[in-house]
Design an enzyme around this catalytic site. Structure first.
Site, PDB file in Angstrom:
ATOM      1  N   ASP A   1       0.859  -1.175   0.000  1.00  0.00           N
ATOM      2  CA  ASP A   1       0.000   0.000   0.000  1.00  0.00           C
ATOM      3  C   ASP A   1       0.900   1.232   0.000  1.00  0.00           C
ATOM      4  O   ASP A   1       1.938   1.252   0.655  1.00  0.00           O
ATOM      5  CB  ASP A   1      -0.875  -0.038   1.247  1.00  0.00           C
ATOM      6  CG  ASP A   1      -1.858   1.110   1.327  1.00  0.00           C
ATOM      7  OD1 ASP A   1      -1.843   1.961   0.420  1.00  0.00           O
ATOM      8  OD2 ASP A   1      -2.633   1.156   2.286  1.00  0.00           O
ATOM      9  N   SER A   2       0.516   2.270  -0.707  1.00  0.00           N
ATOM     10  CA  SER A   2       1.375   3.442  -0.889  1.00  0.00           C
ATOM     11  C   SER A   2       1.614   4.238   0.378  1.00  0.00           C
ATOM     12  O   SER A   2       2.498   5.091   0.432  1.00  0.00           O
ATOM     13  CB  SER A   2       0.771   4.368  -1.943  1.00  0.00           C
ATOM     14  OG  SER A   2      -0.405   4.983  -1.430  1.00  0.00           O
ATOM     15  N   GLY A   3       0.816   3.998   1.404  1.00  0.00           N
ATOM     16  CA  GLY A   3       0.933   4.773   2.631  1.00  0.00           C
ATOM     17  C   GLY A   3      -0.049   5.913   2.728  1.00  0.00           C
ATOM     18  O   GLY A   3      -0.106   6.603   3.746  1.00  0.00           O
ATOM     19  N   GLY A   4      -0.831   6.121   1.676  1.00  0.00           N
ATOM     20  CA  GLY A   4      -1.782   7.222   1.672  1.00  0.00           C
ATOM     21  C   GLY A   4      -2.746   7.181   2.840  1.00  0.00           C
ATOM     22  O   GLY A   4      -2.959   8.190   3.524  1.00  0.00           O
ATOM     23  N   PHE A   5      -3.323   6.014   3.109  1.00  0.00           N
ATOM     24  CA  PHE A   5      -4.299   5.907   4.195  1.00  0.00           C
ATOM     25  C   PHE A   5      -3.658   6.234   5.540  1.00  0.00           C
ATOM     26  O   PHE A   5      -4.225   6.965   6.350  1.00  0.00           O
ATOM     27  CB  PHE A   5      -4.902   4.502   4.233  1.00  0.00           C
ATOM     28  CG  PHE A   5      -5.845   4.290   5.382  1.00  0.00           C
ATOM     29  CD1 PHE A   5      -7.148   4.754   5.323  1.00  0.00           C
ATOM     30  CD2 PHE A   5      -5.427   3.642   6.540  1.00  0.00           C
ATOM     31  CE1 PHE A   5      -8.020   4.572   6.391  1.00  0.00           C
ATOM     32  CE2 PHE A   5      -6.279   3.455   7.607  1.00  0.00           C
ATOM     33  CZ  PHE A   5      -7.582   3.917   7.530  1.00  0.00           C
TER      34      PHE A   5
ATOM     35  N   ASP B   1      -2.436   8.175  -3.103  1.00  0.00           N
ATOM     36  CA  ASP B   1      -3.748   8.809  -3.218  1.00  0.00           C
ATOM     37  C   ASP B   1      -4.086   9.543  -1.938  1.00  0.00           C
ATOM     38  O   ASP B   1      -3.436   9.364  -0.918  1.00  0.00           O
ATOM     39  CB  ASP B   1      -4.825   7.756  -3.512  1.00  0.00           C
ATOM     40  CG  ASP B   1      -4.973   6.757  -2.360  1.00  0.00           C
ATOM     41  OD1 ASP B   1      -3.947   6.414  -1.737  1.00  0.00           O
ATOM     42  OD2 ASP B   1      -6.100   6.321  -2.083  1.00  0.00           O
TER      43      ASP B   1
ATOM     44  N   GLY C   1     -11.012   4.510  -0.171  1.00  0.00           N
ATOM     45  CA  GLY C   1     -11.930   5.434   0.467  1.00  0.00           C
ATOM     46  C   GLY C   1     -13.241   4.822   0.903  1.00  0.00           C
ATOM     47  O   GLY C   1     -14.196   5.545   1.195  1.00  0.00           O
TER      48      GLY C   1
ATOM     49  N   ASP D   1      -8.069  -6.901   1.426  1.00  0.00           N
ATOM     50  CA  ASP D   1      -7.112  -6.978   2.533  1.00  0.00           C
ATOM     51  C   ASP D   1      -7.709  -6.263   3.728  1.00  0.00           C
ATOM     52  O   ASP D   1      -8.574  -5.392   3.574  1.00  0.00           O
ATOM     53  CB  ASP D   1      -5.785  -6.300   2.167  1.00  0.00           C
ATOM     54  CG  ASP D   1      -5.841  -4.791   2.405  1.00  0.00           C
ATOM     55  OD1 ASP D   1      -5.340  -4.333   3.446  1.00  0.00           O
ATOM     56  OD2 ASP D   1      -6.425  -4.071   1.564  1.00  0.00           O
TER      57      ASP D   1
ATOM     58  N   CYS E   1     -14.332 -25.978  10.629  1.00  0.00           N
ATOM     59  CA  CYS E   1     -13.034 -25.459  10.194  1.00  0.00           C
ATOM     60  C   CYS E   1     -11.958 -26.529  10.367  1.00  0.00           C
ATOM     61  O   CYS E   1     -11.909 -27.219  11.389  1.00  0.00           O
ATOM     62  CB  CYS E   1     -12.673 -24.210  10.994  1.00  0.00           C
ATOM     63  SG  CYS E   1     -11.056 -23.504  10.592  1.00  0.00           S
TER      64      CYS E   1
ATOM     65  N   CYS F   1      -8.570 -25.847  10.293  1.00  0.00           N
ATOM     66  CA  CYS F   1      -7.272 -25.234  10.562  1.00  0.00           C
ATOM     67  C   CYS F   1      -6.552 -25.957  11.701  1.00  0.00           C
ATOM     68  O   CYS F   1      -7.138 -26.767  12.425  1.00  0.00           O
ATOM     69  CB  CYS F   1      -7.434 -23.748  10.882  1.00  0.00           C
ATOM     70  SG  CYS F   1      -8.055 -23.387  12.543  1.00  0.00           S
TER      71      CYS F   1
ATOM     72  N   CYS G   1      -8.356 -25.395  15.134  1.00  0.00           N
ATOM     73  CA  CYS G   1      -9.610 -26.129  15.333  1.00  0.00           C
ATOM     74  C   CYS G   1      -9.403 -27.641  15.327  1.00  0.00           C
ATOM     75  O   CYS G   1     -10.201 -28.389  15.908  1.00  0.00           O
ATOM     76  CB  CYS G   1     -10.618 -25.724  14.267  1.00  0.00           C
ATOM     77  SG  CYS G   1     -11.223 -24.025  14.455  1.00  0.00           S
TER      78      CYS G   1
ATOM     79  N   HIS H   1      -6.365 -19.281  13.266  1.00  0.00           N
ATOM     80  CA  HIS H   1      -7.744 -19.621  12.891  1.00  0.00           C
ATOM     81  C   HIS H   1      -8.364 -18.546  12.011  1.00  0.00           C
ATOM     82  O   HIS H   1      -8.951 -18.852  10.964  1.00  0.00           O
ATOM     83  CB  HIS H   1      -8.618 -19.818  14.127  1.00  0.00           C
ATOM     84  CG  HIS H   1     -10.073 -19.860  13.776  1.00  0.00           C
ATOM     85  ND1 HIS H   1     -10.674 -20.966  13.208  1.00  0.00           N
ATOM     86  CD2 HIS H   1     -11.035 -18.898  13.838  1.00  0.00           C
ATOM     87  CE1 HIS H   1     -11.943 -20.687  12.954  1.00  0.00           C
ATOM     88  NE2 HIS H   1     -12.184 -19.442  13.326  1.00  0.00           N
TER      89      HIS H   1
END
Length: 370
Positions: A93-97, A147, A216, A266, A304, A306, A309, A335
């Site tokens: 991620d570009s880091g914008g958030f 962004d 956004g 994500d 599940c 995993c 579990c 899990h």
């Protein structure tokens, strides 16, 4: 192109689609959930454990790695894949958030964003060019354009100015990016305004990115509004390019996002809540620290398969959490990630089998309505 997308099947009644993404570090099926390894590690998990559960691609974050340990150091180590010993896909991620969530610690201009580090208070600056250069040094398979992630709510005038700036920044990112073994995705913005979402999508598509993030959203708005913005945006994106809904990772939003044509997701949610003792199941969330699980010797989710579990009870995991044992956090994290990765596999199979609507109906018959 370094990253290409193959559309394999589409649900005839909805926008849901099954595809395949080809990257320099492997091929993975979509729709897919990407575990978040913000600082070059998925918290509580080893790369081997992630590979065993079937994670094809993980996400790391430019803002955090830019500040610590620094992109130059990561590049010197051979790039993120070598640095963290992960031989599958990575998206940064570009880091914008992160930058825009700093609030009063940052100042936006046309050139970029000046901000103070949350670590030591030092003055820092990220521009579209710098964010792209940092991500090229990190060496992820997929990187994101820088962004502006605007707050919710945002009035039309502010949202228009912000979206226009994101478009101009996307052009600057494209001009800067020159790694042939890496794909740069654009990010559609527009706030909660239908006309701005459409405008942003059209502008970015005209630039010819190999994939598109939808940014956004999941920033505090009601979920029906998020779905409305997806319905406005996704049909305007090319069918032969991957679509990535950023920051979304709860089962209800995943199934509704897939139904509207999203391929990639994500979110830090599954790992973050796992560390507080909250786990996901096909029938909703459980808070394992609650007293009702003290003598509950069933697995977290009987359906599940995993590691958690298959071997441990709710009572045992609750004991570990109450005793503040690290193993408890590892078990809940294992899990939650396995649950979401398998959930996406099951959705993909339903799309290919022409049974996605039945899958969605069964999901909502068991899952609590938000």
């Amino acid at each position: 192109m370094a990253v290409t997308f193959e559309l394999i099947k589409r649900c005839p009644a909805t926008g849901a689609r099954a595809g395949r993404l080809y990257t320099p570090h492997g091929v993975f099926d979509t729709p897919i959930f990407m575990p978040v390894g913000t600082q070059a590690t998925v918290k509580a998990m080893s790369p081997h454990e992630l590979a065993v559960m079937g994670a094809g691609i993980i996400l790391s974050n430019t803002y955090h790695l830019f500040l610590r340990p620094g992109h130059d150091l990561v590049a010197e180590a051979g790039g993120l894949h070598t640095f963290m010993q992960w031989d599958r896909g990575i998206l940064t991620d570009s880091g914008g958030f992160q930058v825009f969530s700093l609030g009063p610690l940052r100042k936006i201009s046309e050139e970029g964003v000046a901000f103070r580090s949350h670590i030591d208070g030092s003055k820092q600056f990220l521009s579209p060019e710098k964010a792209t250069e940092v991500q090229m040094a990190l060496g992820a398979d997929i990187i994101m354009a820088f962004d502006e992630c605007m707050p919710y709510p945002a009035d039309h005038a502010y949202a228009k100015a912000s979206t226009d700036r994101t478009t101009r920044w996307a052009e600057r990112c494209l001009k800067t990016h020159n790694r042939k073994d890496q794909a740069l995705f654009g990010i559609v913005q527009g706030g909660m305004h239908r006309d701005l979402r459409a405008m942003s999508a059209r502008d970015l598509v005209s630039m010819g990115f190999p994939g598109y993030g939808i940014g956004g959203l999941s920033v505090g708005e009601p979920k029906p509004l998020m779905y409305e913005m997806l319905e406005e945006t996704v049909p305007l994106l090319p069918a032969d390019k991957p679509r990535y809904l950023m920051g979304v990772g709860t089962p209800d939003c995943l199934v509704e996002g897939v139904m509207r044509g999203v391929d990639m997701f994500d979110c830090v949610f599954p790992t973050r809540v796992a560390r507080n003792g909250t786990v996901m199941t096909s029938r909703g969330r459980l808070v394992l620290k609650n007293a009702e699980y003290a003598r509950d010797f069933r697995p977290i989710d009987p359906d599940c398969g995993c590691y958690t579990c298959s071997n441990f009870s709710r009572a045992y995991i609750r004991h570990l959490l109450k005793a503040e044992e690290i193993f408890g956090l590892r078990l809940t994290t294992t899990h939650n990630l396995h649950f979401l990765i398998q959930f996406m596999r099951d959705m993909r199979k339903a799309i290919i089998d022409d049974s996605f609507l039945s899958f969605r109906e069964e999901f909502w018959s068991k899952y609590p309505t938000p």
